[in-house]
Enzyme design. Sequence first.
Site, PDB file in Angstrom:
ATOM      1  N   CYS A   1      -0.275   3.331   5.694  1.00 27.04           N
ATOM      2  CA  CYS A   1      -0.012   4.276   6.779  1.00 27.04           C
ATOM      3  C   CYS A   1      -1.194   4.457   7.730  1.00 27.04           C
ATOM      4  O   CYS A   1      -1.037   5.045   8.787  1.00 27.04           O
ATOM      5  CB  CYS A   1       0.430   5.625   6.220  1.00 27.04           C
TER       6      CYS A   1
ATOM      7  N   HIS B   1      -7.169  22.403   6.972  1.00 28.46           N
ATOM      8  CA  HIS B   1      -6.115  21.385   7.084  1.00 28.46           C
ATOM      9  C   HIS B   1      -6.647  20.051   6.596  1.00 28.46           C
ATOM     10  O   HIS B   1      -7.726  19.610   6.998  1.00 28.46           O
ATOM     11  CB  HIS B   1      -5.674  21.270   8.544  1.00 28.46           C
TER      12      HIS B   1
ATOM     13  N   HIS C   1      -0.873  15.774   5.449  1.00 26.26           N
ATOM     14  CA  HIS C   1       0.511  16.088   5.089  1.00 26.26           C
ATOM     15  C   HIS C   1       0.909  15.336   3.824  1.00 26.26           C
ATOM     16  O   HIS C   1       0.309  14.319   3.493  1.00 26.26           O
ATOM     17  CB  HIS C   1       1.464  15.707   6.231  1.00 26.26           C
TER      18      HIS C   1
ATOM     19  N   ASP D   1       7.871   9.995  -0.038  1.00 25.25           N
ATOM     20  CA  ASP D   1       8.367   8.658   0.304  1.00 25.25           C
ATOM     21  C   ASP D   1       7.582   7.531  -0.362  1.00 25.25           C
ATOM     22  O   ASP D   1       7.420   6.469   0.209  1.00 25.25           O
ATOM     23  CB  ASP D   1       8.371   8.478   1.816  1.00 25.25           C
TER      24      ASP D   1
ATOM     25  N   ARG E   1       3.285  10.941  -1.319  1.00 26.77           N
ATOM     26  CA  ARG E   1       2.205  10.299  -0.566  1.00 26.77           C
ATOM     27  C   ARG E   1       1.455  11.404   0.175  1.00 26.77           C
ATOM     28  O   ARG E   1       1.915  11.921   1.176  1.00 26.77           O
ATOM     29  CB  ARG E   1       2.756   9.282   0.429  1.00 26.77           C
TER      30      ARG E   1
ATOM     31  N   CYS F   1      -0.989  12.061   2.577  1.00 23.13           N
ATOM     32  CA  CYS F   1      -1.573  11.309   3.686  1.00 23.13           C
ATOM     33  C   CYS F   1      -2.672  12.183   4.286  1.00 23.13           C
ATOM     34  O   CYS F   1      -2.396  13.126   5.019  1.00 23.13           O
ATOM     35  CB  CYS F   1      -0.467  11.017   4.689  1.00 23.13           C
TER      36      CYS F   1
END
Length: 133
Positions: free
Chosen positions: A65, A101, A104, A108, A117, A119
């Site tokens: 990704c 933060h 996310h 999947d 996952r 990410c």
Amino acid sequence: MTQFQLSESEWKKRLSPAAFHVLREAGTEAPGSGELLYETNTGIYKCGACGQDLFDSNTKFDSGCGWPSFFEAKAGATETRTDTTHGMIRTEVRCSNCGSHLGHVFPDAPQTPTGNRYCMNSVALSFQQDKAS
């Protein structure tokens, strides 16, 4: 519940502009740009803001990704909330210690033990390599 708190001006002094943008303003680094994307050593990934342990290196995998991906966070290390920005519904991941933060999480990744996952933005993390590695 976040335990480690600083004022926004204190965060700006503590973090680089790129880290501040991601960690405190929920920004995103460009895919493929993060220093930790290709990190393969054994160790612990920590919050780039407060240093809390977040992910063990044995939970990292190459999801393709463009950001470091993990299938599981350390117990209690992260909190999630619904993110509806950019016309999408996603699950945002934040550090449970300082509320920063991180990225996310997506359901999947069927090739992983959890199907998840995480990410994460590289700039939102630091890496502490095991001494034996």
